[in-house]
Design a protein around this motif. Sequence first.
Motif, PDB file in Angstrom:
ATOM      1  N   ILE A 140      51.530  11.393  -7.413  1.00  0.00           N
ATOM      2  CA  ILE A 140      50.069  11.360  -7.333  1.00  0.00           C
ATOM      3  C   ILE A 140      49.527  12.783  -7.257  1.00  0.00           C
ATOM      4  O   ILE A 140      48.573  13.142  -7.958  1.00  0.00           O
ATOM      5  CB  ILE A 140      49.614  10.533  -6.114  1.00  0.00           C
ATOM      6  CG1 ILE A 140      49.958   9.051  -6.327  1.00  0.00           C
ATOM      7  CG2 ILE A 140      48.113  10.704  -5.884  1.00  0.00           C
ATOM      8  CD1 ILE A 140      49.647   8.172  -5.133  1.00  0.00           C
ATOM      9  N   ARG A 141      50.132  13.628  -6.417  1.00  0.00           N
ATOM     10  CA  ARG A 141      49.684  15.020  -6.293  1.00  0.00           C
ATOM     11  C   ARG A 141      49.814  15.771  -7.616  1.00  0.00           C
ATOM     12  O   ARG A 141      49.017  16.656  -7.914  1.00  0.00           O
ATOM     13  CB  ARG A 141      50.500  15.756  -5.218  1.00  0.00           C
ATOM     14  CG  ARG A 141      50.468  15.113  -3.857  1.00  0.00           C
ATOM     15  CD  ARG A 141      49.105  15.105  -3.199  1.00  0.00           C
ATOM     16  NE  ARG A 141      49.027  14.084  -2.165  1.00  0.00           N
ATOM     17  CZ  ARG A 141      48.017  13.257  -2.011  1.00  0.00           C
ATOM     18  NH1 ARG A 141      47.001  13.296  -2.826  1.00  0.00           N
ATOM     19  NH2 ARG A 141      48.028  12.360  -1.051  1.00  0.00           N
ATOM     20  N   GLN A 142      50.825  15.411  -8.405  1.00  0.00           N
ATOM     21  CA  GLN A 142      51.041  16.071  -9.701  1.00  0.00           C
ATOM     22  C   GLN A 142      50.109  15.543 -10.788  1.00  0.00           C
ATOM     23  O   GLN A 142      50.068  16.084 -11.893  1.00  0.00           O
ATOM     24  CB  GLN A 142      52.499  15.880 -10.145  1.00  0.00           C
ATOM     25  CG  GLN A 142      53.513  16.570  -9.251  1.00  0.00           C
ATOM     26  CD  GLN A 142      54.937  16.109  -9.520  1.00  0.00           C
ATOM     27  OE1 GLN A 142      55.221  15.432 -10.505  1.00  0.00           O
ATOM     28  NE2 GLN A 142      55.851  16.472  -8.627  1.00  0.00           N
ATOM     29  N   GLY A 143      49.369  14.471 -10.495  1.00  0.00           N
ATOM     30  CA  GLY A 143      48.455  13.907 -11.477  1.00  0.00           C
ATOM     31  C   GLY A 143      49.124  13.028 -12.520  1.00  0.00           C
ATOM     32  O   GLY A 143      48.477  12.601 -13.476  1.00  0.00           O
ATOM     33  N   LYS A 144      50.398  12.707 -12.319  1.00  0.00           N
ATOM     34  CA  LYS A 144      51.113  11.865 -13.274  1.00  0.00           C
ATOM     35  C   LYS A 144      50.915  10.376 -12.973  1.00  0.00           C
ATOM     36  O   LYS A 144      51.126   9.532 -13.846  1.00  0.00           O
ATOM     37  CB  LYS A 144      52.600  12.216 -13.270  1.00  0.00           C
ATOM     38  CG  LYS A 144      52.862  13.641 -13.740  1.00  0.00           C
ATOM     39  CD  LYS A 144      54.299  14.055 -13.531  1.00  0.00           C
ATOM     40  CE  LYS A 144      54.504  15.505 -13.962  1.00  0.00           C
ATOM     41  NZ  LYS A 144      55.875  15.982 -13.662  1.00  0.00           N
ATOM     42  N   VAL A 145      50.540  10.073 -11.749  1.00  0.00           N
ATOM     43  CA  VAL A 145      50.267   8.707 -11.296  1.00  0.00           C
ATOM     44  C   VAL A 145      48.970   8.757 -10.488  1.00  0.00           C
ATOM     45  O   VAL A 145      48.759   9.679  -9.700  1.00  0.00           O
ATOM     46  CB  VAL A 145      51.428   8.183 -10.423  1.00  0.00           C
ATOM     47  CG1 VAL A 145      51.040   6.905  -9.706  1.00  0.00           C
ATOM     48  CG2 VAL A 145      52.679   7.966 -11.279  1.00  0.00           C
ATOM     49  N   LEU A 146      48.106   7.769 -10.693  1.00  0.00           N
ATOM     50  CA  LEU A 146      46.839   7.752  -9.960  1.00  0.00           C
ATOM     51  C   LEU A 146      46.915   6.888  -8.704  1.00  0.00           C
ATOM     52  O   LEU A 146      46.350   7.247  -7.667  1.00  0.00           O
ATOM     53  CB  LEU A 146      45.715   7.250 -10.868  1.00  0.00           C
ATOM     54  CG  LEU A 146      45.510   8.037 -12.182  1.00  0.00           C
ATOM     55  CD1 LEU A 146      44.256   7.538 -12.887  1.00  0.00           C
ATOM     56  CD2 LEU A 146      45.435   9.532 -11.926  1.00  0.00           C
ATOM     57  N   TYR A 147      47.581   5.737  -8.804  1.00  0.00           N
ATOM     58  CA  TYR A 147      47.718   4.826  -7.667  1.00  0.00           C
ATOM     59  C   TYR A 147      49.136   4.259  -7.689  1.00  0.00           C
ATOM     60  O   TYR A 147      49.796   4.219  -8.740  1.00  0.00           O
ATOM     61  CB  TYR A 147      46.724   3.663  -7.754  1.00  0.00           C
ATOM     62  CG  TYR A 147      45.268   4.069  -7.782  1.00  0.00           C
ATOM     63  CD1 TYR A 147      44.521   4.138  -6.605  1.00  0.00           C
ATOM     64  CD2 TYR A 147      44.632   4.369  -8.983  1.00  0.00           C
ATOM     65  CE1 TYR A 147      43.183   4.502  -6.623  1.00  0.00           C
ATOM     66  CE2 TYR A 147      43.289   4.739  -9.017  1.00  0.00           C
ATOM     67  CZ  TYR A 147      42.572   4.805  -7.838  1.00  0.00           C
ATOM     68  OH  TYR A 147      41.251   5.163  -7.869  1.00  0.00           O
ATOM     69  N   VAL A 148      49.598   3.779  -6.526  1.00  0.00           N
ATOM     70  CA  VAL A 148      50.928   3.169  -6.465  1.00  0.00           C
ATOM     71  C   VAL A 148      50.829   1.770  -5.873  1.00  0.00           C
ATOM     72  O   VAL A 148      49.893   1.444  -5.127  1.00  0.00           O
ATOM     73  CB  VAL A 148      51.924   4.020  -5.641  1.00  0.00           C
ATOM     74  CG1 VAL A 148      52.188   5.342  -6.342  1.00  0.00           C
ATOM     75  CG2 VAL A 148      51.423   4.237  -4.218  1.00  0.00           C
ATOM     76  N   GLY A 149      51.800   0.951  -6.220  1.00  0.00           N
ATOM     77  CA  GLY A 149      51.863  -0.416  -5.724  1.00  0.00           C
ATOM     78  C   GLY A 149      53.294  -0.890  -5.701  1.00  0.00           C
ATOM     79  O   GLY A 149      54.229  -0.136  -5.994  1.00  0.00           O
ATOM     80  N   VAL A 150      53.483  -2.157  -5.364  1.00  0.00           N
ATOM     81  CA  VAL A 150      54.816  -2.750  -5.285  1.00  0.00           C
ATOM     82  C   VAL A 150      54.769  -4.158  -5.874  1.00  0.00           C
ATOM     83  O   VAL A 150      53.698  -4.720  -6.084  1.00  0.00           O
ATOM     84  CB  VAL A 150      55.337  -2.793  -3.833  1.00  0.00           C
ATOM     85  CG1 VAL A 150      55.413  -1.396  -3.246  1.00  0.00           C
ATOM     86  CG2 VAL A 150      54.451  -3.683  -2.958  1.00  0.00           C
ATOM     87  N   SER A 151      55.938  -4.712  -6.104  1.00  0.00           N
ATOM     88  CA  SER A 151      56.032  -6.067  -6.652  1.00  0.00           C
ATOM     89  C   SER A 151      57.081  -6.866  -5.897  1.00  0.00           C
ATOM     90  O   SER A 151      58.210  -6.383  -5.707  1.00  0.00           O
ATOM     91  CB  SER A 151      56.390  -6.014  -8.140  1.00  0.00           C
ATOM     92  OG  SER A 151      56.559  -7.314  -8.680  1.00  0.00           O
ATOM     93  N   GLU A 152      56.700  -8.053  -5.469  1.00  0.00           N
ATOM     94  CA  GLU A 152      57.601  -8.984  -4.778  1.00  0.00           C
ATOM     95  C   GLU A 152      58.220  -8.376  -3.527  1.00  0.00           C
ATOM     96  O   GLU A 152      59.413  -8.512  -3.272  1.00  0.00           O
ATOM     97  CB  GLU A 152      58.691  -9.483  -5.737  1.00  0.00           C
ATOM     98  CG  GLU A 152      58.184 -10.379  -6.857  1.00  0.00           C
ATOM     99  CD  GLU A 152      57.689 -11.745  -6.391  1.00  0.00           C
ATOM    100  OE1 GLU A 152      57.633 -11.970  -5.169  1.00  0.00           O
ATOM    101  OE2 GLU A 152      57.369 -12.579  -7.248  1.00  0.00           O
TER     102      GLU A 152
END
Length: 322
Positions: A140-152
């Motif tokens: 996120i800090r690098q700007g490569k991902v905006l938000y994070v989540g998980v599955s199951e």
Amino acid sequence: MQHRRLGRSGLKVSEITYGNWITHGSQIEQDAAVACVRAALDAGITTFDTADAYAETRAEQVLGRALAGVRRESVEVLTKLYWPTGPGANERGLSRKHIMDAAHASLCRLGTEYIDLYQAHRFDEDTPLEETLRAFDDLIRQGKVLYVGVSEWTAAQISEAVEIADGLGLDRMVAHQPQYNMLHRTIEAEVVPVCLEAGIGQIVYQPVAQGVLAGKYLPGESAPAGSRATDPTGSEFIQRLLREEILERVQRLQPLADEAGLSMAQLAIAWVLQQPGISSAIVGASRPEQITNSAAASGVKLDPSLLQTIDAILGDCVVRVA
């Protein structure tokens, strides 16, 4: 097409998400995949979900090519990591090494400079949770991902992740991607309450139970040729739903759909979208008309009495405990 906030984040996602598990890079060719994506865009869908493990990374490539030329700011691209993408010991799981390697590989396959929502496809028992969360935060800090989540993930795993992120000052998850539909409601008891308190939205998959709730499988009859039940890549997930009792109960929903002016699939999707904590429902398609039909469920409001009737019909066929 209606849009909703993803949990308490500022990100808005379309009520219907187009997902390409099984189809892209596996069942259908590039031209057909492009036609489905274009139909999704025409229907107002802006959110697209995939994963690096789908079709052994080919699904990300197909989606990236299908979205080529689309204004990047106008769509939300979601992908996931965890499952093996190669033979190496570090080509799986949620270690820092795999997260960084996998994110860069997904960016290349998708042909984009950033991922809107990057999700842990499953929980990794072999990696310290703090390591996983720090790696996500670094992306996120690098700007490569905006938000994070998980599955199951379980309610306990989600709670622990939120507590660690808050304690370390890291960006916390904003989304959870579980299986959820009229017949499979295991998230309601524990996961949804925990997520509601933490501001985490549900982006659910299989809202139509792989076609079962669309009424395509009839009691006493063989599965239609070319359906999920006859496809070896997806049949194991659907066989448990093809019991005669379940199929008979589902057919009793047809008059309810007719009365509401909906297809069976639209009824199932609208039902999901009316439940607490839901931000979006993921649907797939191998033909453009399928995604157009599903998209029409956005904005539909079902009468409370109809919801009660659905519960009464499905009764003890509903799975409520994992």
